[in-house]
Scaffold this motif. Sequence first.
Motif, PDB file in Angstrom:
ATOM      1  N   ALA A   1      11.895  11.945   8.765  1.00  0.00           N
ATOM      2  CA  ALA A   1      12.738  12.546   9.796  1.00  0.00           C
ATOM      3  C   ALA A   1      11.952  12.752  11.081  1.00  0.00           C
ATOM      4  O   ALA A   1      10.725  12.866  11.072  1.00  0.00           O
ATOM      5  N   GLY A   2      12.681  12.811  12.204  1.00  0.00           N
ATOM      6  CA  GLY A   2      12.041  13.044  13.488  1.00  0.00           C
ATOM      7  C   GLY A   2      12.981  13.755  14.442  1.00  0.00           C
ATOM      8  O   GLY A   2      14.203  13.557  14.393  1.00  0.00           O
ATOM      9  N   GLN A   3      12.410  14.598  15.304  1.00  0.00           N
ATOM     10  CA  GLN A   3      13.195  15.317  16.312  1.00  0.00           C
ATOM     11  C   GLN A   3      13.204  14.535  17.617  1.00  0.00           C
ATOM     12  O   GLN A   3      12.152  14.259  18.203  1.00  0.00           O
ATOM     13  N   VAL A   4      14.384  14.168  18.061  1.00  0.00           N
ATOM     14  CA  VAL A   4      14.534  13.433  19.313  1.00  0.00           C
ATOM     15  C   VAL A   4      14.348  14.406  20.472  1.00  0.00           C
ATOM     16  O   VAL A   4      15.043  15.425  20.563  1.00  0.00           O
ATOM     17  N   LEU A   5      13.412  14.100  21.354  1.00  0.00           N
ATOM     18  CA  LEU A   5      13.096  14.984  22.473  1.00  0.00           C
ATOM     19  C   LEU A   5      13.841  14.567  23.733  1.00  0.00           C
ATOM     20  O   LEU A   5      14.290  13.421  23.858  1.00  0.00           O
ATOM     21  N   ASP A   6      13.972  15.507  24.663  1.00  0.00           N
ATOM     22  CA  ASP A   6      14.517  15.165  25.976  1.00  0.00           C
ATOM     23  C   ASP A   6      13.535  14.227  26.668  1.00  0.00           C
ATOM     24  O   ASP A   6      12.365  14.562  26.855  1.00  0.00           O
ATOM     25  N   SER A   7      14.007  13.060  27.022  1.00  0.00           N
ATOM     26  CA  SER A   7      13.111  12.048  27.576  1.00  0.00           C
ATOM     27  C   SER A   7      13.737  11.399  28.803  1.00  0.00           C
ATOM     28  O   SER A   7      14.948  11.459  29.005  1.00  0.00           O
ATOM     29  N   LYS A   8      12.880  10.780  29.598  1.00  0.00           N
ATOM     30  CA  LYS A   8      13.336  10.054  30.779  1.00  0.00           C
ATOM     31  C   LYS A   8      13.176   8.556  30.531  1.00  0.00           C
ATOM     32  O   LYS A   8      12.090   8.085  30.212  1.00  0.00           O
ATOM     33  N   PHE A   9      14.280   7.830  30.672  1.00  0.00           N
ATOM     34  CA  PHE A   9      14.209   6.385  30.462  1.00  0.00           C
ATOM     35  C   PHE A   9      15.449   5.744  31.059  1.00  0.00           C
ATOM     36  O   PHE A   9      16.571   6.159  30.771  1.00  0.00           O
ATOM     37  N   GLU A  10      15.248   4.755  31.905  1.00  0.00           N
ATOM     38  CA  GLU A  10      16.363   4.005  32.471  1.00  0.00           C
ATOM     39  C   GLU A  10      16.454   2.672  31.753  1.00  0.00           C
ATOM     40  O   GLU A  10      15.609   1.790  31.896  1.00  0.00           O
ATOM     41  N   ASP A  11      17.497   2.538  30.937  1.00  0.00           N
ATOM     42  CA  ASP A  11      17.648   1.340  30.122  1.00  0.00           C
ATOM     43  C   ASP A  11      18.163   0.175  30.964  1.00  0.00           C
ATOM     44  O   ASP A  11      19.059   0.331  31.791  1.00  0.00           O
ATOM     45  N   ASP A  12      17.569  -0.974  30.740  1.00  0.00           N
ATOM     46  CA  ASP A  12      18.002  -2.203  31.399  1.00  0.00           C
ATOM     47  C   ASP A  12      18.914  -2.950  30.427  1.00  0.00           C
ATOM     48  O   ASP A  12      18.466  -3.481  29.422  1.00  0.00           O
ATOM     49  N   GLU A  13      20.208  -2.953  30.701  1.00  0.00           N
ATOM     50  CA  GLU A  13      21.157  -3.562  29.780  1.00  0.00           C
ATOM     51  C   GLU A  13      21.001  -5.070  29.681  1.00  0.00           C
ATOM     52  O   GLU A  13      21.542  -5.695  28.768  1.00  0.00           O
ATOM     53  N   THR A  14      20.274  -5.673  30.587  1.00  0.00           N
ATOM     54  CA  THR A  14      20.022  -7.118  30.506  1.00  0.00           C
ATOM     55  C   THR A  14      18.807  -7.432  29.639  1.00  0.00           C
ATOM     56  O   THR A  14      18.552  -8.590  29.332  1.00  0.00           O
ATOM     57  N   ASP A  15      18.070  -6.407  29.269  1.00  0.00           N
ATOM     58  CA  ASP A  15      16.883  -6.579  28.429  1.00  0.00           C
ATOM     59  C   ASP A  15      17.324  -6.766  26.981  1.00  0.00           C
ATOM     60  O   ASP A  15      17.888  -5.865  26.364  1.00  0.00           O
ATOM     61  N   ARG A  16      17.046  -7.917  26.396  1.00  0.00           N
ATOM     62  CA  ARG A  16      17.510  -8.245  25.051  1.00  0.00           C
ATOM     63  C   ARG A  16      16.464  -7.931  23.981  1.00  0.00           C
ATOM     64  O   ARG A  16      16.666  -8.216  22.802  1.00  0.00           O
ATOM     65  N   THR A  17      15.332  -7.353  24.387  1.00  0.00           N
ATOM     66  CA  THR A  17      14.273  -7.022  23.436  1.00  0.00           C
ATOM     67  C   THR A  17      14.373  -5.560  23.017  1.00  0.00           C
ATOM     68  O   THR A  17      14.662  -4.694  23.837  1.00  0.00           O
ATOM     69  N   LEU A  18      14.137  -5.280  21.735  1.00  0.00           N
ATOM     70  CA  LEU A  18      14.061  -3.914  21.225  1.00  0.00           C
ATOM     71  C   LEU A  18      12.604  -3.613  20.926  1.00  0.00           C
ATOM     72  O   LEU A  18      12.006  -4.210  20.033  1.00  0.00           O
ATOM     73  N   ARG A  19      12.013  -2.679  21.683  1.00  0.00           N
ATOM     74  CA  ARG A  19      10.597  -2.350  21.539  1.00  0.00           C
ATOM     75  C   ARG A  19      10.452  -0.985  20.853  1.00  0.00           C
ATOM     76  O   ARG A  19      10.976   0.017  21.338  1.00  0.00           O
TER      77      ARG A  19
END
Length: 319
Positions: free
Chosen positions: A135-153
Amino acid sequence: MDLNEVVIVSTARTALAKSFRGSFNDTEAPVLGGHVVRAVVERAGIDPADVEDVIMGAAVQQGTQAYNIGRLCAYTGGLPESVLKTIEHYGLGMTRAIFMQGKSPYEYIPALNIALFLSGEKKDVEGAIKAGYPAGQVLDSKFEDDETDRTLRIAFDFDGVLAGDESESIMQTSGLTVFHAHEVKNVMQPHNPGPLKEFMVRISKIQTVEEKHKKLNPEYENRIRVSIVTARNAPSHERAMNTLKSWGVMANDAFFLGGIEKGKILGVLKPHIFFDDQSGHLKSTSAVAPSVHIPFGITNNVVAQVEVAPEVGQGEEAV
């Protein structure tokens, strides 16, 4: 929702008489609220599936009023379940779900063959970890997702996340020199599994499928990229790599930082999710990437036995 363009299209109110001697004294709040939701939708003449938000308030937050009253009223009011509608909207091949009126579902992790339980609720995550579940706690984070990016990192810390905390305990109690000596001495001995070992194994299976597909279709570009971002450095790095090999997993990148701030690396790597057991590291990483705290091991004063999840059978979808 733009609050500068609010239009009232219909109204309804909850029933009275929920007082001590009232007619609805034994009626649960979500049931009363559900009638209101159903009424305003019918009076407005709109499709229930078009409702995006339900905002409800409760003067006394107790009993079923203490949970997510808006979600519960939406459900009892006949609105489509938002989670499943979101899955349908994005065309995701997910068919299984459980809903428990705000209660934590982590006790069902073994029954559902789940390799990772994520939640924003710290108490639920800590309870799952103490029970030996991943299990893991999802933290408040800053991230601007690029919907054209087809890679999952996906990026992982090593000790206390993929591996157990035995070596981390030596590091914290005896120091860096003793830690390196211990790792060199045990270089061919794989680490005990940590909370997310099985999750990475399952991700690696998807990577293997991708590799097979690429051999038949050379123009295909792999979509999953896994990285190890750890404070380890030489010579302790070798045991970590040998452990990954013994598990049969694939890491595309490995960063052995030896004290370099992880946030600086993740700012360039730009993972879609990063897992670490140390809050100090996550302060910098959450500013540049979606980050998850794994509250496991000596760093978090948690003693737990990691349960090894069963192999996923053919046709199963659990990840």
